[in-house]
Design a protein around this motif. Structure first.
Motif, PDB file in Angstrom:
ATOM      1  N   GLU A  24      35.357  59.659  44.552  1.00 51.97           N
ATOM      2  CA  GLU A  24      35.651  58.453  43.782  1.00 51.97           C
ATOM      3  C   GLU A  24      37.129  58.545  43.357  1.00 51.97           C
ATOM      4  O   GLU A  24      37.582  59.592  42.922  1.00 51.97           O
ATOM      5  CB  GLU A  24      34.734  58.482  42.552  1.00 51.97           C
ATOM      6  N   HIS A  25      37.862  57.439  43.525  1.00 50.04           N
ATOM      7  CA  HIS A  25      39.292  57.489  43.196  1.00 50.04           C
ATOM      8  C   HIS A  25      39.732  56.248  42.436  1.00 50.04           C
ATOM      9  O   HIS A  25      39.183  55.168  42.628  1.00 50.04           O
ATOM     10  CB  HIS A  25      40.143  57.594  44.481  1.00 50.04           C
ATOM     11  N   GLU A  26      40.724  56.434  41.581  1.00 46.06           N
ATOM     12  CA  GLU A  26      41.431  55.291  40.994  1.00 46.06           C
ATOM     13  C   GLU A  26      42.560  54.955  41.962  1.00 46.06           C
ATOM     14  O   GLU A  26      43.236  55.850  42.448  1.00 46.06           O
ATOM     15  CB  GLU A  26      42.055  55.670  39.643  1.00 46.06           C
ATOM     16  N   LEU A  27      42.743  53.664  42.234  1.00 47.82           N
ATOM     17  CA  LEU A  27      43.854  53.276  43.108  1.00 47.82           C
ATOM     18  C   LEU A  27      44.896  52.571  42.252  1.00 47.82           C
ATOM     19  O   LEU A  27      44.582  51.614  41.555  1.00 47.82           O
ATOM     20  CB  LEU A  27      43.355  52.350  44.231  1.00 47.82           C
ATOM     21  N   LYS A  28      46.123  53.051  42.325  1.00 53.21           N
ATOM     22  CA  LYS A  28      47.199  52.551  41.465  1.00 53.21           C
ATOM     23  C   LYS A  28      47.326  51.024  41.572  1.00 53.21           C
ATOM     24  O   LYS A  28      47.453  50.485  42.672  1.00 53.21           O
ATOM     25  CB  LYS A  28      48.523  53.219  41.860  1.00 53.21           C
ATOM     26  N   GLY A  29      47.266  50.344  40.443  1.00 56.97           N
ATOM     27  CA  GLY A  29      47.483  48.898  40.435  1.00 56.97           C
ATOM     28  C   GLY A  29      46.292  48.076  40.881  1.00 56.97           C
ATOM     29  O   GLY A  29      46.370  46.848  40.950  1.00 56.97           O
ATOM     30  N   VAL A  30      45.176  48.725  41.193  1.00 60.33           N
ATOM     31  CA  VAL A  30      43.977  47.998  41.626  1.00 60.33           C
ATOM     32  C   VAL A  30      42.856  48.326  40.642  1.00 60.33           C
ATOM     33  O   VAL A  30      42.650  49.500  40.340  1.00 60.33           O
ATOM     34  CB  VAL A  30      43.559  48.440  43.051  1.00 60.33           C
ATOM     35  N   PRO A  31      42.138  47.316  40.144  1.00 58.63           N
ATOM     36  CA  PRO A  31      41.086  47.614  39.163  1.00 58.63           C
ATOM     37  C   PRO A  31      39.910  48.375  39.778  1.00 58.63           C
ATOM     38  O   PRO A  31      39.776  48.447  40.999  1.00 58.63           O
ATOM     39  CB  PRO A  31      40.640  46.227  38.672  1.00 58.63           C
ATOM     40  N   ASP A  32      39.068  48.901  38.926  1.00 58.70           N
ATOM     41  CA  ASP A  32      37.854  49.625  39.319  1.00 58.70           C
ATOM     42  C   ASP A  32      38.182  50.976  39.965  1.00 58.70           C
ATOM     43  O   ASP A  32      39.323  51.298  40.237  1.00 58.70           O
ATOM     44  CB  ASP A  32      36.981  48.825  40.317  1.00 58.70           C
ATOM     45  N   SER A  33      37.121  51.738  40.145  1.00 61.84           N
ATOM     46  CA  SER A  33      37.312  52.978  40.885  1.00 61.84           C
ATOM     47  C   SER A  33      36.646  52.780  42.239  1.00 61.84           C
ATOM     48  O   SER A  33      35.724  51.983  42.392  1.00 61.84           O
ATOM     49  CB  SER A  33      36.724  54.164  40.116  1.00 61.84           C
ATOM     50  N   TRP A  34      37.166  53.481  43.242  1.00 61.05           N
ATOM     51  CA  TRP A  34      36.786  53.226  44.633  1.00 61.05           C
ATOM     52  C   TRP A  34      36.243  54.479  45.282  1.00 61.05           C
ATOM     53  O   TRP A  34      36.827  55.549  45.188  1.00 61.05           O
ATOM     54  CB  TRP A  34      38.003  52.729  45.417  1.00 61.05           C
TER      55      TRP A  34
END
Lengths: 453, 443
Positions: free
Chosen positions: A433-443
């Motif tokens: 699971e990752h946070e993507l810079k500038g994009v909401p939610d975790s992916w």
């Protein structure tokens, strides 16, 4: 000095040259099908008409043309050769030539009938219909109380026969519309009409208009439609009073009455332009949604590009990037993707199949090795918008971020790509699971497992 | 198999190019063979006939006589590579081959294949090279070429010199049998006059397509027979075409694939075509949103209306469907008799189209239901294939009158589009594995 847009010609499939102009700018294209007769050159000599065209051009990219038989276009002159269906073909040829894939069709009088034919025949190319004083049927009958009487039609035809193109004709015409024109104006319009059509063409188009009956089409129009009429034209005793009825017949159409007398709108008709503006803004916001397509976005990045560039030196690096881009275009083409652009140290492409995007990424990783560089790749499937030479949409950002997560030689994807390629034989490994810079939610991201792993 | 009918394709400049098509298969294979070029006579020689027939095991085979040779038009002077590439295109068009595997022998066949693939990558499924060097003449081959030129000049088409020529063009085993030599001399005469052939050999010597190789991006097989370890010219292709696979067959002095161990060569080609076929199947899969709509209670409604009225209604339904699908930039695939099937490249548009269609159909007095699913599908002819199509059909059948249902994939992919969905629960879909979470579109 050129005070009007350049005239160009397009050759229709049946071999007729149609003159057209493209001018103005706006969020959508608007193809204008004027009534009765036109001359896309001479129209600009009439100051009020030129102002009116310019006012349209401030709102949309406007395309105007002379239907066959008129103005600067070839002039096959007979009712058969000037039939409205042929006018519709002319309009499509002009749209093709002007690279207008889709446009609002604006039709006045008989031009409205041409627009209606077009919307029924190729709805995919007509964004919406703006109709003013539409001619859908010529004759006043018991079940169609608008239209022309026999007596009026006879007088009109007699006048055409005896005085078409003369100042006499125009003096009578202005009078019958309840308008008193100065000599200068009469002279100007008489000259304009001579440049629009020969007497035979004027008689031919009269025959065509008498045969117009597009009433049965109206319930089958499925594009957004607004019908306009000057208040003075309203009622059962004139040619144009059918406009509110036309709006009722077209599913979901709107009727807008423009205050004031007269038949025409000009640049000072604020009510007219309010309606036009509202229509354009509704259509263009609908288009923004319609322009969204689902695609798989692939980003690839050259790993350690800054360090590699420093080691190689500028000249060598520029050569490598050029080779990389050329290679990328080839590989993307092989997997039937669309190469959007090189990014300076990578590339951006889209695919209509997610499995192919992944296969392309794998092929890219292998293909660039001889250049002495390594790439990583990221793919995501989402709704995007093509605009000019670039892409927009959150899906593009996601793909860029996903690409940045991998190491050299790795292809990473979002869970969407993984889910949509089930059954393709691709194998994925959970990458967490990752946070993507500038994009909401975790992916939740996945690493594509290559055959060699 | 009888000798296939020779047909003519018209090239861009009006020249007639002779070609043959034989066999059936899901892949088209264009075989470009230099030197033994006479579409009809080559069938008289059993090894060639056998070789041609063997290729039909795995492909529909297309052969052609190059311009200036055999049955094709003779033109003044030698055609350049570009003209001959246009000829290939004309033949493939005439043969109805939209996407083709090009299989070319020697530097000449190789140049033509490479040029075509680099120019029309969309029309080339794959390339296979047979003993193809990237240049017609290596530096150290100068003396051999001199000898060949001399032999051609002295004895092209003459039986007494044909054995020598066969040895020089690397078909020595043909030179041993007098019958074959006599036959070859005849074919040579019919292929072209001595002047034609000398000019051809001159052109052959000047071939150099090395610069095109990096621009080839289709699956590529580079196949050749070991030639005393002197394989560098052939190996060059494999190392300069991105992703090419090289196959080196055991040593053999004969250049034509129909001499020597033909079976081994064809087995390799067949294996390559199988992998290409798998890749093609995947290539044709596109991601699309499939929309199915159904007229509710169609059987009962048809019975009440009567046949004639119902048929008219279905026609009206279909034309309405086409118009609305067009407006939402979808592709109307077909009417289903009591509904329709369409695809969209944006899932939100599929849903909006369904909503508009539900409303507009009411005006016709029809109530419809709709279902949408996004998945990988394949277009074939006028229809669609793929599990995604079945899923969409099943989803539609779950919807109530005037309802639009969607799979969770559609719901997820339209996040942010302003569409609202209501959970419609987990469902089994007939004939489709797994259970599916479905949603009802509410606005």
């Amino acid at each position: 000095m050129r005070d009007r847009p350049e005239i160009r010609y397009v050759l229709t499939e049946d071999g007729v040259h149609i003159g057209y102009q493209v001018f103005g700018d706006g969020p959508v294209d608007l193809v204008y099908n004027d009534g009765w007769m036109t001359n896309v050159d001479a129209g600009w000599d009439i100051p009020s008409y030129a102002d009116y065209l310019r006012a349209l051009g401030r709102r949309a990219r406007v395309i105007i043309f002379d239907r066959r038989g008129f103005g600067v276009s070839d002039r096959p002159t007979s009712p058969e050769e000037m039939a409205l269906e042929k006018g519709m073909d002319d309009m499509r040829a002009v749209m093709d030539a002007a690279r207008s894939e889709r446009a609002i069709a604006f039709g006045f009088e008989a031009g409205a009938a041409v627009c209606l034919l077009a919307a029924a025949s190729y709805p995919g190319r007509i964004l919406g219909l703006l109709l003013q004083a539409p001619l859908v049927y010529y004759w006043k009958t018991l079940d169609f109380p608008w239209g022309s009487t026999e007596a009026f039609a006879k007088e009109w035809e007699d006048r055409l026969r005896t005085s078409y193109g003369t100042e006499d004709f125009w003096r009578w015409n202005f009078e019958s519309m309840g308008y008193s024109a100065a000599d200068e104006e009469v002279w100007m319009w008489a000259k304009w009409s001579r440049l629009c059509a020969s007497p035979q063409a004027a008689l031919a188009i009269e025959q065509v208009e008498r045969q117009v009956d597009v009433r049965a089409l109206l319930p089958h129009i499925h594009v957004p439609t607004t019908v306009m009429l000057k208040a003075g034209d309203r009622g059962d005793d004139g040619m144009w009073g059918a406009a509110p009825w036309v709006a009722e017949q077209i599913p979901g159409a709107r009727y807008e009455e423009l205050p004031g007398g007269g038949h025409f709108s000009d640049a000072s008709d604020t009510a007219f332009f309010e309606v036009v503006d509202r229509f354009i803004s509704e259509i263009s916001s609908e288009q923004a949604e319609l322009d969204r397509v689902l695609a798989t976005v692939l980003f690839t990045d050259i790993v350690d590009s800054t360090a590699t560039a420093a080691v190689m030196g500028d000249t060598k690096w520029r050569q490598v990037v050029a080779d990389h881009d050329r290679l990328a275009q080839g590989v993307v083409g092989r997997f039937r993707g669309k190469f959007v652009r090189g990014t300076g140290d990578g590339m951006l492409a889209t695919f209509d199949g997610p499995a192919r995007a992944v296969r392309c990424a794998q092929a890219m990783i292998e293909a660039v090795k001889p250049l002495g560089i390594e790439v990583r790749a990221g793919a995501h499937t989402g709704e995007i918008t093509y605009g000019g030479n670039d892409l927009a949409g959150i899906g593009v950002h996601v793909a860029a971020r996903v690409a940045a997560m991998g190491s050299a030689g790795e292809v990473w994807t979002s869970s969407t790509v993984k889910d949509l390629t089930a059954g393709s034989g691709l194998t994925f490994e959970d990458a967490g699971e990752h946070e993507l810079k500038g994009v909401p939610d975790s992916w939740r991201l996945y690493r594509v497992v290559t055959d060699g792993d | 198999m009888d000798i296939p009918e020779t047909r003519y394709a018209r090239s861009h400049d009006g020249a007639f190019i002779a070609y043959q098509v034989f066999g059936q298969g899901d892949l088209d294979l264009l075989w470009i063979s230099p030197w033994f070029a006479h579409l009809e006579m080559v069938w008289e020689y059993p090894p060639i006939a056998k070789f041609h027939r063997a290729m039909t095991r795995f492909a529909r085979v297309i052969t052609m006589d190059q311009r200036g040779v055999g049955l094709s038009d003779k033109t003044k002077g030698l055609p350049d590579l570009e003209t001959r590439m246009d000829d290939v295109r004309a033949v493939l068009d005439a043969a109805g081959s939209e996407r083709t595997i090009l299989w070319g022998a020697g530097a000449d066949g190789g140049a033509l294949c490479s040029m075509y693939a680099a120019t029309y990558p969309d029309r080339v499924v794959a390339l296979a090279f047979w003993s193809a060097a990237a240049t017609g003449l290596e530096q150290d081959e100068e003396p051999e070429n001199e000898a060949l030129n001399a032999a051609l000049e002295r004895g092209w088409g003459l039986e007494e010199h044909t054995a020598e020529i066969l040895r020089l063009i690397a078909a020595p085993s043909m030179a041993e049998d007098p019958e074959t030599v006599r036959w070859t001399a005849k074919v040579f005469r019919h292929m072209g006059s001595p002047g034609d052939v000398l000019a051809f050999n001159q052109m052959y010597a000047e071939i150099d397509y090395r610069s095109i190789l990096p621009a080839i991006h289709v699956p590529t097989l580079v196949m050749y027979r070991d030639y005393d370890g002197l394989n560098e010219p052939f190996a060059y292709l494999a190392s300069h075409i991105p992703g090419a696979t090289a196959i080196v067959l055991p040593e053999d002095r004969d250049f034509p694939p129909w001499l020597g161990d033909t079976d081994a060569a064809l087995a390799e080609l067949e294996g390559f075509l199988n992998s290409v076929r798998r890749e093609e199947a995947e290539m044709n899969r596109v991601l699309a949103t499939v929309l199915f709509t159904d007229i509710v209670d169609s059987t009962a409604t048809a019975a009440v209306m009567g046949d004639t009225k119902w048929r008219e209604m279905v026609i009206e339904h279909d034309s309405l469907a086409k118009a609305i699908v067009g407006r939402y930039r979808g592709e109307f695939v077909r009417g289903t008799g009591d509904g329709m099937l369409a695809t969209f490249d944006g899932p939100a548009r599929a849903v909006r189209c369904a909503q508009t269609f539900v409303d507009s159909a009411k005006a016709l007095g029809l109530e419809i239901r709709a279902g949408a699913h996004t998945g990988e599908i394949t277009y074939g002819g006028n229809d669609l294939a793929g599990i995604g199509v079945h899923v969409a059909a099943r989803v539609a059948s779950m919807a109530g009158p005037s309802e639009v249902w969607a799979s969770s994939t559609v719901k997820d992919l339209t996040a942010g589009s302003g569409l609202t969905f209501e959970d419609a629960g987990e469902h089994e879909l007939k004939g489709v594995p797994d259970s599916w979470h479905l949603y009802r579109v509410v606005g």
